[in-house]
Design a protein around this motif. Structure first.
Motif, PDB file in Angstrom:
ATOM      1  N   ILE A  95     -37.280  76.060  26.995  1.00  0.00           N
ATOM      2  CA  ILE A  95     -37.421  77.216  27.882  1.00  0.00           C
ATOM      3  C   ILE A  95     -36.051  77.750  28.305  1.00  0.00           C
ATOM      4  N   ALA A  96     -35.077  76.868  28.495  1.00  0.00           N
ATOM      5  CA  ALA A  96     -33.749  77.280  28.945  1.00  0.00           C
ATOM      6  C   ALA A  96     -33.071  78.192  27.923  1.00  0.00           C
ATOM      7  N   ALA A  97     -33.405  78.033  26.642  1.00  0.00           N
ATOM      8  CA  ALA A  97     -32.767  78.823  25.591  1.00  0.00           C
ATOM      9  C   ALA A  97     -33.531  80.099  25.249  1.00  0.00           C
ATOM     10  N   LEU A  98     -34.728  80.264  25.805  1.00  0.00           N
ATOM     11  CA  LEU A  98     -35.554  81.421  25.485  1.00  0.00           C
ATOM     12  C   LEU A  98     -35.353  82.556  26.479  1.00  0.00           C
ATOM     13  N   PRO A  99     -35.530  83.795  26.018  1.00  0.00           N
ATOM     14  CA  PRO A  99     -35.559  84.896  26.986  1.00  0.00           C
ATOM     15  C   PRO A  99     -36.812  84.765  27.849  1.00  0.00           C
ATOM     16  N   PRO A 100     -36.840  85.391  29.004  1.00  0.00           N
ATOM     17  CA  PRO A 100     -37.993  85.237  29.908  1.00  0.00           C
ATOM     18  C   PRO A 100     -39.339  85.530  29.244  1.00  0.00           C
ATOM     19  N   MET A 101     -39.408  86.555  28.417  1.00  0.00           N
ATOM     20  CA  MET A 101     -40.683  86.888  27.773  1.00  0.00           C
ATOM     21  C   MET A 101     -41.083  85.802  26.765  1.00  0.00           C
ATOM     22  N   GLY A 102     -40.114  85.221  26.079  1.00  0.00           N
ATOM     23  CA  GLY A 102     -40.397  84.124  25.149  1.00  0.00           C
ATOM     24  C   GLY A 102     -40.911  82.895  25.884  1.00  0.00           C
ATOM     25  N   ALA A 103     -40.293  82.603  27.026  1.00  0.00           N
ATOM     26  CA  ALA A 103     -40.744  81.468  27.838  1.00  0.00           C
ATOM     27  C   ALA A 103     -42.162  81.705  28.346  1.00  0.00           C
ATOM     28  N   PHE A 104     -42.439  82.924  28.775  1.00  0.00           N
ATOM     29  CA  PHE A 104     -43.782  83.255  29.238  1.00  0.00           C
ATOM     30  C   PHE A 104     -44.799  83.107  28.107  1.00  0.00           C
ATOM     31  N   ALA A 105     -44.444  83.582  26.922  1.00  0.00           N
ATOM     32  CA  ALA A 105     -45.355  83.484  25.774  1.00  0.00           C
ATOM     33  C   ALA A 105     -45.616  82.027  25.400  1.00  0.00           C
ATOM     34  N   LEU A 106     -44.568  81.209  25.385  1.00  0.00           N
ATOM     35  CA  LEU A 106     -44.723  79.794  25.053  1.00  0.00           C
ATOM     36  C   LEU A 106     -45.601  79.093  26.090  1.00  0.00           C
ATOM     37  N   ARG A 107     -45.327  79.343  27.343  1.00  0.00           N
ATOM     38  CA  ARG A 107     -46.120  78.701  28.401  1.00  0.00           C
ATOM     39  C   ARG A 107     -47.572  79.177  28.375  1.00  0.00           C
ATOM     40  N   SER A 108     -47.775  80.448  28.112  1.00  0.00           N
ATOM     41  CA  SER A 108     -49.142  80.987  28.045  1.00  0.00           C
ATOM     42  C   SER A 108     -49.914  80.377  26.882  1.00  0.00           C
ATOM     43  N   ALA A 109     -49.268  80.302  25.721  1.00  0.00           N
ATOM     44  CA  ALA A 109     -49.932  79.700  24.555  1.00  0.00           C
ATOM     45  C   ALA A 109     -50.270  78.237  24.815  1.00  0.00           C
ATOM     46  N   ALA A 110     -49.338  77.507  25.402  1.00  0.00           N
ATOM     47  CA  ALA A 110     -49.584  76.099  25.716  1.00  0.00           C
ATOM     48  C   ALA A 110     -50.746  75.961  26.697  1.00  0.00           C
ATOM     49  N   ALA A 111     -50.769  76.797  27.718  1.00  0.00           N
ATOM     50  CA  ALA A 111     -51.843  76.729  28.712  1.00  0.00           C
ATOM     51  C   ALA A 111     -53.197  77.043  28.076  1.00  0.00           C
ATOM     52  N   LEU A 112     -53.243  78.024  27.191  1.00  0.00           N
ATOM     53  CA  LEU A 112     -54.508  78.367  26.525  1.00  0.00           C
ATOM     54  C   LEU A 112     -55.002  77.233  25.631  1.00  0.00           C
ATOM     55  N   ILE A 113     -54.105  76.626  24.893  1.00  0.00           N
ATOM     56  CA  ILE A 113     -54.491  75.511  24.008  1.00  0.00           C
ATOM     57  C   ILE A 113     -54.976  74.322  24.843  1.00  0.00           C
ATOM     58  N   ILE A 114     -54.253  74.003  25.903  1.00  0.00           N
ATOM     59  CA  ILE A 114     -54.648  72.883  26.759  1.00  0.00           C
ATOM     60  C   ILE A 114     -55.986  73.177  27.437  1.00  0.00           C
ATOM     61  N   ALA A 115     -56.202  74.421  27.857  1.00  0.00           N
ATOM     62  CA  ALA A 115     -57.498  74.792  28.440  1.00  0.00           C
ATOM     63  C   ALA A 115     -58.611  74.635  27.404  1.00  0.00           C
ATOM     64  N   GLY A 116     -58.332  75.019  26.161  1.00  0.00           N
ATOM     65  CA  GLY A 116     -59.311  74.841  25.088  1.00  0.00           C
ATOM     66  C   GLY A 116     -59.632  73.374  24.855  1.00  0.00           C
ATOM     67  N   ILE A 117     -58.631  72.529  24.928  1.00  0.00           N
ATOM     68  CA  ILE A 117     -58.847  71.086  24.792  1.00  0.00           C
ATOM     69  C   ILE A 117     -59.725  70.581  25.930  1.00  0.00           C
ATOM     70  N   GLY A 118     -59.458  71.054  27.139  1.00  0.00           N
ATOM     71  CA  GLY A 118     -60.277  70.657  28.280  1.00  0.00           C
ATOM     72  C   GLY A 118     -61.728  71.068  28.105  1.00  0.00           C
ATOM     73  N   ILE A 119     -61.956  72.274  27.613  1.00  0.00           N
ATOM     74  CA  ILE A 119     -63.322  72.749  27.383  1.00  0.00           C
ATOM     75  C   ILE A 119     -63.989  71.932  26.284  1.00  0.00           C
ATOM     76  N   ALA A 120     -63.257  71.672  25.201  1.00  0.00           N
ATOM     77  CA  ALA A 120     -63.820  70.874  24.099  1.00  0.00           C
ATOM     78  C   ALA A 120     -64.206  69.478  24.579  1.00  0.00           C
ATOM     79  N   THR A 121     -63.393  68.893  25.435  1.00  0.00           N
ATOM     80  CA  THR A 121     -63.694  67.563  25.968  1.00  0.00           C
ATOM     81  C   THR A 121     -64.883  67.613  26.922  1.00  0.00           C
ATOM     82  N   LEU A 122     -64.980  68.687  27.671  1.00  0.00           N
ATOM     83  CA  LEU A 122     -66.055  68.824  28.647  1.00  0.00           C
ATOM     84  C   LEU A 122     -67.412  69.027  27.980  1.00  0.00           C
ATOM     85  N   VAL A 123     -67.472  69.850  26.953  1.00  0.00           N
ATOM     86  CA  VAL A 123     -68.771  70.200  26.359  1.00  0.00           C
ATOM     87  C   VAL A 123     -69.081  69.462  25.064  1.00  0.00           C
TER      88      VAL A 123
END
Length: 149
Positions: A63-91
């Motif tokens: 994150i320290a080496a990325l521009p702010p928009m790149g950091a936001f995109a990386l964090r957003s993608a990670a959050a979406l994937i982790i949320a998908g994992i949570g849903i897959a585990t739940l259902v």
């Protein structure tokens, strides 16, 4: 375990049945935390939650080496994937191999998108990866014992 890997472990280990008993066991495990929360709520919340949310990235983080928009995109993608994992585990019905894989993926994504990634943080996912590797190696061994047609 630290906060985030611990939350991921709770999420990935959610059983298909007996969830009330699982939740009760998690609460019993967290019982010492409730004592500290009751004793000094502002300090507890600041140290456990707020610090991790406002911590600036250091040189160990992508994150320290990325521009702010790149950091936001990386964090957003990670959050979406982790949320998908949570849903897959739940259902879904997930076996031990899938749980370990989900936990490894969640932890690695959190490390890649987090503000720090110190060497000792690798201990969070390496043991689980070893379990996955053992599953894979066992399946290779079993496949080599199967007679060819």
């Amino acid at each position: 375990m630290k906060l985030l890997p611990g939350l991921f472990a709770v999420m990935c280990c959610l059983p298909a049945t007996g969830r009330a008993r699982y939740a009760a066991a998690v609460l019993v495990g967290l019982a010492p935390c409730f004592w500290f929360l009751a004793d000094a709520p502002a300090d507890f919340v600041g140290n456990i939650f707020v610090f991790n949310l406002v911590r600036p990235p250091d040189s160990t983080s992508i994150i320290a080496a990325l521009p702010p928009m790149g950091a936001f995109a990386l964090r957003s993608a990670a959050a979406l994937i982790i949320a998908g994992i949570g849903i897959a585990t739940l259902v879904g019905r997930v076996d031990l191999r899938q749980r370990c894989a989900f936990l490894v993926i969640s932890i690695v994504l959190a490390l890649l998108s987090g503000p720090v990634s110190h060497n000792n943080y690798m201990l969070w996912w390496l043991p689980l990866f070893c379990v996955l590797l053992a599953f894979h190696l066992a399946s290779l061994r079993d496949a080599s014992r199967t007679p060819c047609a």
